[in-house]
Enzyme design. Sequence first.
Site, mmCIF file in Angstrom:
data_model
loop_
_atom_site.group_PDB
_atom_site.id
_atom_site.type_symbol
_atom_site.label_atom_id
_atom_site.label_comp_id
_atom_site.label_asym_id
_atom_site.label_seq_id
_atom_site.Cartn_x
_atom_site.Cartn_y
_atom_site.Cartn_z
ATOM 1 C CG HIS A 17 -1.958 -0.983 1.308
ATOM 2 N ND1 HIS A 17 -2.180 -1.751 2.430
ATOM 3 C CD2 HIS A 17 -2.865 -1.402 0.397
ATOM 4 C CE1 HIS A 17 -3.187 -2.581 2.207
ATOM 5 N NE2 HIS A 17 -3.615 -2.387 0.974
ATOM 6 C CE LYS A 41 -13.782 -7.044 2.961
ATOM 7 N NZ LYS A 41 -12.511 -6.682 2.323
ATOM 8 N NE ARG A 90 -2.696 -8.140 -4.228
ATOM 9 C CZ ARG A 90 -3.504 -8.633 -3.318
ATOM 10 N NH1 ARG A 90 -3.055 -8.903 -2.126
ATOM 11 N NH2 ARG A 90 -4.765 -8.874 -3.589
ATOM 12 C CB SER A 129 -4.673 -6.366 4.534
ATOM 13 O OG SER A 129 -4.158 -5.122 4.122
#
Length: 165
Positions: A17, A41, A90, A129
Site C-alpha cells: 500500500h 467486514k 498485484r 492485508s
Amino acid sequence: MKRAVYPGSFDPMTLGHLDIIVRAAEIFDELIVSVLNNKVKTPLFSVEERVKILEEATKGMPNVKIDSFSGLLIDYAKENDIHVVVRGLRAITDFEYELQIAQTNRVLSEGQVDTIFLTTNLEYAYLSSSSVKEIASFGGDISKCVPEYVAKLTYEKYGICKQNL
C-alpha cells in the site's frame, strides 16, 4: 490541480500500500488516501486506528491527505470533487476484479470518475492485508510486510508480545 483518491480497507496498511501511495503522490498534486468503513467486514483495526496508521506512514508527504468514508466511492468522489481513483494491482486476478469495479464506477458516475492502475513493485506482489493478519495471528514474522510500528500494533491486537520491535 490534479487530485486523486486511493481508497481501501488498509487493514492493516502494508508496504505494498505504501509503495502505491508514494508513487501516486509523485503523479498527483494531491492524493487523498481514504479508508473505507465497510460495515460488512469485521476489521482488525478501527477506522480511526487505520487513519492514524496512514497518517504516521505519510507524515513526510505534504501532498497526501488521509480521510475515511462509508458508502459508495463515487459518492465520496463527487462530494470531494475527485475525478481519478488510484488502484494497485498485484496480479492478473486483481485486474479482473478491479476492472469490473472501475467500469461500474465510470458508468455510475456518468463518466466523471476514471480509474488508473499502478502495478505493485514486484517485491510486494505477494502481500495482502489478509495474509499479514493470518501470519501475525500465529506469531509469524511480518517485518517484511508492514512498517515496524504497524507490526507492533498488529501483534498487540492478537495479544502477542514480540521482542525487538
